[in-house]
Design a protein around this motif. Sequence first.
Motif, short mmCIF file in Angstrom:
data_model
loop_
_atom_site.label_atom_id
_atom_site.label_comp_id
_atom_site.label_asym_id
_atom_site.label_seq_id
_atom_site.Cartn_x
_atom_site.Cartn_y
_atom_site.Cartn_z
N PHE A 1 16.92 -3.48 20.21
CA PHE A 1 17.85 -3.79 19.12
C PHE A 1 19.01 -2.80 19.11
CE2 PHE A 1 15.59 -7.13 16.85
CZ PHE A 1 14.34 -7.05 17.44
N ASP A 2 20.24 -3.32 19.01
CA ASP A 2 21.39 -2.44 19.09
C ASP A 2 22.32 -2.49 17.89
OD1 ASP A 2 22.62 -4.59 21.77
OD2 ASP A 2 22.38 -4.98 19.63
N SER A 3 22.03 -3.30 16.90
CA SER A 3 22.78 -3.29 15.64
C SER A 3 21.80 -3.00 14.52
CB SER A 3 23.47 -4.64 15.39
OG SER A 3 24.44 -4.90 16.37
N TRP A 4 22.16 -2.04 13.66
CA TRP A 4 21.23 -1.58 12.62
C TRP A 4 21.94 -1.51 11.27
CZ3 TRP A 4 16.09 -0.48 13.60
CH2 TRP A 4 15.72 -0.46 14.95
N GLY A 5 21.20 -1.79 10.21
CA GLY A 5 21.68 -1.58 8.86
C GLY A 5 21.48 -0.14 8.44
N GLN A 6 21.88 0.16 7.22
CA GLN A 6 21.79 1.53 6.73
C GLN A 6 20.42 1.86 6.16
OE1 GLN A 6 22.94 -0.94 4.96
NE2 GLN A 6 21.96 -0.67 2.98
N GLY A 7 19.61 0.84 5.93
CA GLY A 7 18.25 1.05 5.42
C GLY A 7 18.15 0.92 3.92
N THR A 8 16.97 0.56 3.46
CA THR A 8 16.68 0.48 2.03
C THR A 8 15.30 1.10 1.79
OG1 THR A 8 16.58 -1.00 0.10
CG2 THR A 8 15.67 -1.86 2.17
N GLN A 9 15.21 1.93 0.76
CA GLN A 9 13.99 2.69 0.48
C GLN A 9 12.96 1.82 -0.24
OE1 GLN A 9 13.13 6.11 1.16
NE2 GLN A 9 11.12 5.38 0.49
N VAL A 10 11.75 1.85 0.26
CA VAL A 10 10.61 1.22 -0.41
C VAL A 10 9.58 2.30 -0.69
CG1 VAL A 10 8.70 -0.41 -0.18
CG2 VAL A 10 10.98 -1.04 0.65
N THR A 11 9.23 2.45 -1.94
CA THR A 11 8.24 3.45 -2.34
C THR A 11 7.11 2.76 -3.08
OG1 THR A 11 9.96 5.14 -2.56
CG2 THR A 11 7.83 5.59 -3.59
N VAL A 12 5.89 2.98 -2.60
CA VAL A 12 4.71 2.36 -3.20
C VAL A 12 3.83 3.46 -3.77
CG1 VAL A 12 2.77 0.81 -2.85
CG2 VAL A 12 4.84 0.54 -1.45
N SER A 13 3.65 3.43 -5.07
CA SER A 13 2.81 4.44 -5.72
C SER A 13 1.37 3.96 -5.81
CB SER A 13 3.34 4.74 -7.12
OG SER A 13 3.26 3.58 -7.94
N SER A 14 0.46 4.91 -5.81
CA SER A 14 -0.97 4.57 -5.85
C SER A 14 -1.46 4.42 -7.27
CB SER A 14 -1.77 5.63 -5.12
OG SER A 14 -1.54 6.90 -5.70
N LYS B 1 0.84 -1.19 0.00
CA LYS B 1 0.00 0.00 0.00
C LYS B 1 0.88 1.24 0.00
CE LYS B 1 -3.34 -2.43 2.94
NZ LYS B 1 -4.07 -2.38 4.24
N PRO B 2 0.37 2.36 -0.47
CA PRO B 2 1.16 3.61 -0.42
C PRO B 2 1.66 3.93 0.98
CG PRO B 2 -0.71 3.89 -1.87
CD PRO B 2 -0.89 2.54 -1.21
N GLU B 3 0.88 3.60 1.99
CA GLU B 3 1.30 3.88 3.37
C GLU B 3 2.43 2.99 3.86
OE1 GLU B 3 -1.82 3.29 2.27
OE2 GLU B 3 -2.99 2.14 3.76
N ASP B 4 2.83 2.01 3.05
CA ASP B 4 4.01 1.20 3.37
C ASP B 4 5.30 1.89 2.94
OD1 ASP B 4 2.11 -1.69 2.40
OD2 ASP B 4 2.56 -1.03 4.45
N THR B 5 5.18 3.00 2.26
CA THR B 5 6.35 3.75 1.81
C THR B 5 7.19 4.20 3.00
OG1 THR B 5 5.30 4.50 -0.24
CG2 THR B 5 7.13 5.83 0.61
N ALA B 6 8.46 3.83 3.00
CA ALA B 6 9.35 4.14 4.12
C ALA B 6 10.75 3.62 3.81
CB ALA B 6 8.84 3.49 5.41
N VAL B 7 11.69 4.01 4.65
CA VAL B 7 13.00 3.36 4.66
C VAL B 7 12.89 2.17 5.61
CG1 VAL B 7 15.44 3.59 5.18
CG2 VAL B 7 14.19 5.52 4.16
N TYR B 8 13.27 1.02 5.13
CA TYR B 8 13.18 -0.21 5.92
C TYR B 8 14.57 -0.57 6.46
CZ TYR B 8 8.35 -0.96 4.63
OH TYR B 8 6.98 -0.83 4.50
N TYR B 9 14.60 -0.86 7.75
CA TYR B 9 15.85 -1.16 8.44
C TYR B 9 15.82 -2.57 9.01
CZ TYR B 9 16.57 3.90 8.41
OH TYR B 9 16.73 5.22 8.03
#
Length: 125
Positions: free
Chosen positions: A112-125, A87-95
């Motif tokens: 949680f104390d170890s994190w990745g740099q994130g990956t962008q997810v964009t959902v268009s309507s 869904k469009p509301e799932d648009t975010a940087v995912y870590y």
Amino acid sequence: QVQLVESGGGLVRAGDSLALSCAASGRTFSTYDMGWFRQAPGKEREFVASISRSGANTFTADTVKGRFTISRDNAKNLVYLQMNSLKPEDTAVYYCAATPRISWYRGSLRDFDSWGQGTQVTVSS
């Protein structure tokens, strides 16, 4: 600490599916509970899903339950997030995140104390 690198993000349309991967360094991956979190623009980072170190137990946020599935492959040091019916509301940087404490059932960012740099997810309507 474990080093984490996410991949698989991208631009998709509403209703599409996308699979994220998180590669972990080190030989102790199976001793970490793992989680996925996301952060949308202007919002706080929020819990998405988590999985126990053995992979036998998972916990998923109500907002994505029935659409997102977390899994892991300890032999390959990988954790996955399969996202369906986006869904469009799932648009975010995912870590991707890791913790040596037994925390999979709590869904708490603070565990949680170890994190990745994130990956962008964009959902268009």
